[in-house]
Design a protein around this motif. Structure first.
Motif, short mmCIF file in Angstrom:
data_model
loop_
_atom_site.label_atom_id
_atom_site.label_comp_id
_atom_site.label_asym_id
_atom_site.label_seq_id
_atom_site.Cartn_x
_atom_site.Cartn_y
_atom_site.Cartn_z
N PHE A 135 0.81 -1.22 0.00
CA PHE A 135 0.00 0.00 0.00
C PHE A 135 0.85 1.27 0.00
O PHE A 135 0.34 2.36 0.27
CB PHE A 135 -0.94 0.00 1.20
CG PHE A 135 -2.13 -0.91 1.03
CD1 PHE A 135 -3.20 -0.53 0.23
CD2 PHE A 135 -2.18 -2.14 1.66
CE1 PHE A 135 -4.29 -1.37 0.05
CE2 PHE A 135 -3.27 -2.98 1.50
CZ PHE A 135 -4.32 -2.60 0.70
N GLY A 136 2.14 1.14 -0.25
CA GLY A 136 2.98 2.32 -0.46
C GLY A 136 3.56 2.94 0.79
O GLY A 136 3.98 4.10 0.77
N TYR A 137 3.63 2.20 1.88
CA TYR A 137 4.23 2.75 3.11
C TYR A 137 5.73 2.90 2.94
O TYR A 137 6.39 2.11 2.24
CB TYR A 137 3.94 1.82 4.30
CG TYR A 137 2.62 2.11 4.99
CD1 TYR A 137 2.56 2.45 6.32
CD2 TYR A 137 1.42 2.07 4.27
CE1 TYR A 137 1.36 2.72 6.96
CE2 TYR A 137 0.21 2.34 4.88
CZ TYR A 137 0.19 2.67 6.23
OH TYR A 137 -1.01 2.95 6.84
N GLY A 138 6.30 3.92 3.60
CA GLY A 138 7.72 4.17 3.52
C GLY A 138 8.54 3.08 4.20
O GLY A 138 8.06 2.41 5.12
N GLU A 139 9.78 2.93 3.76
CA GLU A 139 10.64 1.88 4.31
C GLU A 139 10.94 2.11 5.78
O GLU A 139 10.93 1.17 6.58
CB GLU A 139 11.96 1.82 3.52
CG GLU A 139 11.80 1.36 2.08
CD GLU A 139 13.12 1.35 1.34
OE1 GLU A 139 14.09 1.96 1.85
OE2 GLU A 139 13.20 0.73 0.26
N ARG A 140 11.18 3.36 6.15
CA ARG A 140 11.52 3.64 7.55
C ARG A 140 10.37 3.33 8.49
O ARG A 140 10.54 2.71 9.54
CB ARG A 140 11.95 5.11 7.70
CG ARG A 140 13.38 5.36 7.26
CD ARG A 140 13.83 6.76 7.61
NE ARG A 140 13.10 7.78 6.84
CZ ARG A 140 13.27 9.08 6.98
NH1 ARG A 140 14.13 9.55 7.88
NH2 ARG A 140 12.60 9.92 6.24
N VAL A 197 2.54 11.09 14.80
CA VAL A 197 3.43 12.23 14.58
C VAL A 197 4.20 12.07 13.27
O VAL A 197 4.35 13.02 12.49
CB VAL A 197 4.42 12.37 15.77
CG1 VAL A 197 5.48 13.42 15.46
CG2 VAL A 197 3.67 12.75 17.05
N ILE A 198 4.68 10.84 13.02
CA ILE A 198 5.45 10.59 11.79
C ILE A 198 4.61 10.88 10.55
O ILE A 198 5.06 11.58 9.62
CB ILE A 198 5.94 9.13 11.76
CG1 ILE A 198 7.00 8.90 12.84
CG2 ILE A 198 6.52 8.78 10.39
CD1 ILE A 198 7.35 7.44 13.06
N VAL A 199 3.38 10.36 10.52
CA VAL A 199 2.56 10.53 9.31
C VAL A 199 2.02 11.95 9.20
O VAL A 199 1.64 12.39 8.11
CB VAL A 199 1.40 9.51 9.25
CG1 VAL A 199 1.95 8.09 9.18
CG2 VAL A 199 0.46 9.66 10.44
N THR A 200 2.00 12.68 10.30
CA THR A 200 1.62 14.09 10.23
C THR A 200 2.74 14.92 9.60
O THR A 200 2.50 15.80 8.77
CB THR A 200 1.29 14.63 11.63
OG1 THR A 200 0.19 13.91 12.18
CG2 THR A 200 0.93 16.12 11.58
N LEU A 201 3.98 14.61 10.01
CA LEU A 201 5.13 15.34 9.48
C LEU A 201 5.50 14.88 8.07
O LEU A 201 5.94 15.67 7.24
CB LEU A 201 6.34 15.16 10.41
CG LEU A 201 6.18 15.72 11.84
CD1 LEU A 201 7.41 15.41 12.68
CD2 LEU A 201 5.94 17.23 11.80
N ARG A 202 5.33 13.56 7.81
CA ARG A 202 5.68 13.01 6.50
C ARG A 202 4.51 12.15 6.01
O ARG A 202 4.54 10.91 6.13
CB ARG A 202 6.96 12.17 6.58
CG ARG A 202 8.18 12.93 7.05
CD ARG A 202 9.46 12.15 6.77
NE ARG A 202 9.45 10.83 7.40
CZ ARG A 202 9.90 10.58 8.62
NH1 ARG A 202 10.38 11.56 9.37
NH2 ARG A 202 9.88 9.35 9.11
N PRO A 203 3.47 12.74 5.46
CA PRO A 203 2.26 12.00 5.07
C PRO A 203 2.52 10.86 4.10
O PRO A 203 1.82 9.85 4.12
CB PRO A 203 1.38 13.08 4.42
CG PRO A 203 1.86 14.37 5.01
CD PRO A 203 3.33 14.20 5.22
#
Length: 437
Positions: A135-140, A197-203
């Motif tokens: 679903f396209g989630y980031g690696e980190r 917090v992570i997905v707010t800063l880096r959607p």
């Protein structure tokens, strides 16, 4: 030579053996025997080895180890771990970062079945990582969530870490299990906040996914009823005074076996794998405990704990400052020494000091486990990060370590909250129906 100097030499020999690749349990055994010989001679060393080995192997309360390990292996083989992730996925997966949140909740649920951080990371990683990447989630975010979520395995009961701590400090296994519930839930919540917090800063790290229908949600919830039953039987039974920890472990393992049969997954190959894995893990734990039961009396005999306590008392830090220094030392050492090994090695020195400062040993056990959890995701050792890198072969190890940073900070917040509000760990044990359990 003074006793304290011989004690220091014992630690030097222990770390030297570990550096050469000798298993921790065997290194503890050799260092303890050699130190006892140096202090009191061959006869006392032989008596210590035979007496402590037999006493540890025949200690009834330690029956919880193989039984809970068996329960976790049976639960994994029956597919309960996938059910945990699936129910969380159906309910919150459609939110931004929801799949990462579902992974944390799945890890927390599996922690209540396995008691192992590595098992939680491996089991949930195989289920969750392909889904998040699809679903396209980031690696980190993907890898960091799995590595950090897996650490809940040694905090949320049943916990191998708590069993080892209870055995080494002569504390109640049942009280430690119950003490881990609220801190485990709190840390799970803090991990969810970190994801938010992570997905707010880096959607782009955690995009929203299509929502599941109500029928799918309720179907997944019903399928996860087996997990809920096991947790209520074991942890609820201990808290209510219905079972001792050993009895609860037996009931949980029996119910997990029943689930394996009902789901028609019981084959010769599965049973063979479950038994082998249970025996391997149990043998490793008992070797460490036997080694610790020989090494700890040697350290006590050397007088080194009293010398260390005297040096700490001379520092103008006060109880809180001394506690913070101990926590800092564990956080640093956890970067280079595996967590449970670090606990076994250092408790003969640290535990008397903590008692002398007037701290509750049950509360300190929870603090210690959380700090050791931090070591599981800290470079350069970071066992969970290496485990996740074997699952996510397309991701660099440096990316995994970068992904766990927000969760590592969440663990620091958890430790600070426990120091500020000790009742988070002590409330439930103090209200247990039968504290003797």
């Amino acid at each position: 030579m003074s006793g304290a100097f011989i004690g220091l030499m014992g630690f030097a020999g222990l770390f030297g053996l570990m550096a050469m690749g000798v298993p921790v349990g065997l290194a503890l055994l050799v260092a303890g025997i050699a130190g006892t010989i140096a202090m009191t001679g061959w006869s006392a060393a032989a008596y210590t080895l035979s007496g402590q080995a037999f006493a540890t192997a025949s200690y009834y309360e330690l029956s919880v180890l193989p039984l809970f390990i068996l329960m976790g292996n049976l639960a994994s083989a029956s597919g309960l771990s996938r059910d945990l992730y699936e129910v969380a996925h159906r309910w919150i997966g459609h939110l931004r970062g929801g799949l990462a949140g579902a992974t944390v909740l799945g890890c927390a649920g599996f922690a209540a079945l396995s008691g192992s951080s590595i098992a939680s990371a491996v089991t949930m990683g195989r289920v969750a990582y392909p889904n998040m990447r699809r679903f396209g989630y980031g690696e980190r975010l993907s890898t960091g969530t799995i590595a950090a979520g897996g650490t809940l395995g040694i905090l949320i009961p049943p916990s191998t870490g708590f069993v080892l701590y209870a055995t080494l400090t002569e504390q109640s296994i049942g009280r430690l299990f119950i003490a881990g519930i609220l801190p485990g839930l709190m840390l799970t919540g803090l991990f969810l906040v970190a994801i938010a917090v992570i997905v707010t800063l880096r959607p782009a790290e955690g995009p929203a996914t299509p929502p599941s229908g109500w029928a799918e949600r309720w179907r997944a919830t019903r399928r996860a009823a087996g997990i809920t039953t096991i947790v209520l039987l074991t942890i609820g039974g201990i808290y209510g005074g219905i079972f001792t920890p050993v009895e609860a472990a037996g009931v949980g393992a029996g119910f997990a076996f029943l689930m394996l049969v009902l789901r028609r997954r019981m084959t010769g190959a599965v049973i063979s794998h479950v038994i082998r894995d249970t025996l391997r893990t149990t043998g490793m734990c008992f070797l460490i405990l036997i080694g610790a039961s020989v090494f700890a009396p040697f350290i006590a005999l050397s007088g080194l704990p009293a010398v260390v306590a005297g040096r700490f008392d001379a520092l103008p830090l006060g109880p809180t400052g001394t506690l913070m220094l101990i926590i800092l030392a564990y956080a640093v050492l956890g970067m280079v020494i595996e967590g449970l090994s670090l606990m076994v090695i250092t408790l003969p020195i640290v535990y008397p000091l903590v008692l002398g400062l007037g701290y509750d040993p049950i509360w300190f056990g929870v603090i210690m486990v959380i700090v050791l959890e931090m070591g599981l995701i800290s470079p350069p050792v970071g066992v969970n990060c290496f485990v996740v890198s074997t699952i996510a072969r397309d991701v660099r190890l440096e990316t995994v370590f970068a992904g766990v940073i927000p969760f590592w900070l969440a663990m620091i917040v958890a430790v600070l909250l426990l120091i500020a509000f000790p009742q988070i760990a002590t409330l439930l044990p103090d209200t247990m129906f039968n504290a003797a359990h």
